[in-house]
Design a protein around this motif. Structure first.
Motif, mmCIF file in Angstrom:
data_model
loop_
_atom_site.group_PDB
_atom_site.id
_atom_site.type_symbol
_atom_site.label_atom_id
_atom_site.label_comp_id
_atom_site.label_asym_id
_atom_site.label_seq_id
_atom_site.Cartn_x
_atom_site.Cartn_y
_atom_site.Cartn_z
ATOM 1 N N GLN A 83 -10.714 -0.326 3.083
ATOM 2 C CA GLN A 83 -10.690 0.148 4.470
ATOM 3 C C GLN A 83 -9.717 1.327 4.465
ATOM 4 O O GLN A 83 -8.947 1.506 3.524
ATOM 5 N N ASN A 84 -9.747 2.146 5.515
ATOM 6 C CA ASN A 84 -8.860 3.315 5.476
ATOM 7 C C ASN A 84 -7.986 3.455 6.723
ATOM 8 O O ASN A 84 -7.504 4.557 7.017
ATOM 9 N N TRP A 85 -7.782 2.344 7.460
ATOM 10 C CA TRP A 85 -6.878 2.422 8.615
ATOM 11 C C TRP A 85 -5.444 2.121 8.200
ATOM 12 O O TRP A 85 -4.533 2.891 8.473
ATOM 13 N N PHE A 86 -5.258 0.988 7.515
ATOM 14 C CA PHE A 86 -3.924 0.657 7.009
ATOM 15 C C PHE A 86 -3.773 1.259 5.615
ATOM 16 O O PHE A 86 -4.730 1.299 4.851
ATOM 17 N N GLU A 87 -2.574 1.691 5.297
ATOM 18 C CA GLU A 87 -2.263 1.993 3.903
ATOM 19 C C GLU A 87 -1.424 0.831 3.386
ATOM 20 O O GLU A 87 -0.442 0.439 4.021
ATOM 21 N N VAL A 88 -1.828 0.273 2.257
ATOM 22 C CA VAL A 88 -1.127 -0.876 1.680
ATOM 23 C C VAL A 88 -0.417 -0.416 0.411
ATOM 24 O O VAL A 88 -1.043 0.157 -0.488
ATOM 25 N N TYR A 89 0.894 -0.659 0.366
ATOM 26 C CA TYR A 89 1.689 -0.257 -0.793
ATOM 27 C C TYR A 89 2.331 -1.488 -1.412
ATOM 28 O O TYR A 89 2.798 -2.380 -0.699
ATOM 29 N N GLN A 90 2.354 -1.515 -2.740
ATOM 30 C CA GLN A 90 3.039 -2.596 -3.437
ATOM 31 C C GLN A 90 4.485 -2.166 -3.685
ATOM 32 O O GLN A 90 4.745 -1.168 -4.369
ATOM 33 N N LEU A 91 5.432 -2.923 -3.108
ATOM 34 C CA LEU A 91 6.851 -2.545 -3.208
ATOM 35 C C LEU A 91 7.496 -3.146 -4.454
ATOM 36 O O LEU A 91 8.379 -2.548 -5.053
ATOM 37 N N ASN A 92 7.090 -4.369 -4.787
ATOM 38 C CA ASN A 92 7.468 -4.989 -6.063
ATOM 39 C C ASN A 92 6.388 -6.013 -6.381
ATOM 40 O O ASN A 92 5.368 -6.067 -5.678
ATOM 41 N N GLU A 93 6.600 -6.840 -7.405
ATOM 42 C CA GLU A 93 5.498 -7.715 -7.862
ATOM 43 C C GLU A 93 5.001 -8.677 -6.783
ATOM 44 O O GLU A 93 3.845 -9.109 -6.827
ATOM 45 N N ASN A 94 5.851 -9.032 -5.803
ATOM 46 C CA ASN A 94 5.431 -10.013 -4.805
ATOM 47 C C ASN A 94 5.667 -9.555 -3.355
ATOM 48 O O ASN A 94 5.800 -10.381 -2.459
#
Ligand SMILES: [Zn+2]
Length: 294
Positions: free
Chosen positions: A29-40
């Motif tokens: 989807q392209n509304w939210f941007e999801v970023y991984q900050l650390n492994e969990n």
């Protein structure tokens, strides 16, 4: 603000460079941007609406905690479902509409037993927040399912009331709940000591901080900042509710000094036509009303 006095737009500063440090996760989807900050730990960010609200998904070994659910513009549940199969507990940093409007999609929501929270949990009809969804508050990628003309904040059920100092353990990941009223009567911070994170909601973010509304309390805010300062050796990063993530914990001492400067009026402020006083500091500002005895 959507449009500033010199005619520029809020999105002229976009995209914010600080996000490029983190891995962008594809969630179809392209509304939210999801970023991984650390492994969990994930940040779920809404860069295309001027609130630039951020929620956080914390993964434990048994459960996951979703800190805030944003504005109800996109389908946050479907994004969370792609990131974890664990049972999800929603905890809100406070009950302003831009932090709770996806709550209705989740079964388990922990909240505060305060009149302000309970009232917001009843939801708000279109008239209350329509002004926050005008065309100039959007930049791009608006979901086809979103209709600004019928936008409302849906009611949600609180499954459990939180106590100040309570620890929520999501499995090898204890999260401490610390009440931090001021911006709103039900503001709280969450301390994740294992990861040395503090989720700060709207009590701190690197932009103008509002301690101005008729449900804000400057006295409570100053006390809450003092409480937050006691954690300065236990956290490395502040994870705010708007604009940018992973801010250095050194902001706690700066924020504490800033509240004292506001209290003592020892630094210049600017006054708006509406009577708000803005005190500018390095990396953020604090907006209050006068007198400060609220
Ligand atoms: Zn707020």
């Amino acid at each position: 603000m959507p449009q500033t006095q010199d005619g520029s737009h809020w999105y002229d500063v976009m995209p914010r460079a600080s996000w490029s440090k983190y891995e962008l996760i594809d969630t179809k989807q392209n509304w939210f941007e999801v970023y991984q900050l650390n492994e969990n730990t994930y940040a779920i960010y809404e860069p295309y609406q001027w609130q630039e609200a951020i929620s956080y998904l914390l993964i434990g070994t048994e459960k996951a905690m979703l800190v805030d659910t944003l504005q109800g513009i996109g389908d946050i549940k479907s994004v969370v479902d792609q990131l974890t199969k664990l049972p999800v507990i929603v905890v809100n940093t406070h009950s302003h509409f831009d932090h709770v409007s996806g709550n209705y999609q989740f079964e388990t929501v922990y909240g505060l037993d305060k009149p302000f929270t309970l009232n917001n949990a009843k939801g708000h009809d279109h008239s209350v927040n329509a002004g926050n969804m005008t065309p100039d508050t959007f930049w791009k990628n608006v979901p086809k399912t979103f209709n600004a003309d019928t936008y409302e904040n849906k009611p949600y059920q609180i499954s459990k009331y939180l106590q100040d100092g309570e620890i929520i353990d999501i499995g090898d990941r204890p999260i401490e709940v610390v009440f931090a009223p001021g911006h709103s009567p039900d503001s709280l911070i969450l301390v994740d000591k294992n990861n040395r994170f503090m989720m700060t909601g709207d009590t701190f973010y690197p932009a103008p901080i509002y301690v101005y509304s008729d449900t804000s309390s400057f006295r409570d805010y100053a006390n809450s900042i003092q409480t937050m300062l006691t954690y300065q050796n236990e956290v490395d990063f502040l994870l705010p509710g708007h604009n940018e993530t992973m801010q250095p914990a050194s902001y706690l001492a700066k924020l504490h000094a800033a509240t004292l400067a506001v209290l003592n009026d020892s630094t210049p402020s600017t006054v708006s036509e509406a009577g708000s006083h803005t005190y500018q500091f390095d990396g953020f500002s604090i907006i209050v009303r006068k007198p400060l005895d609220y």
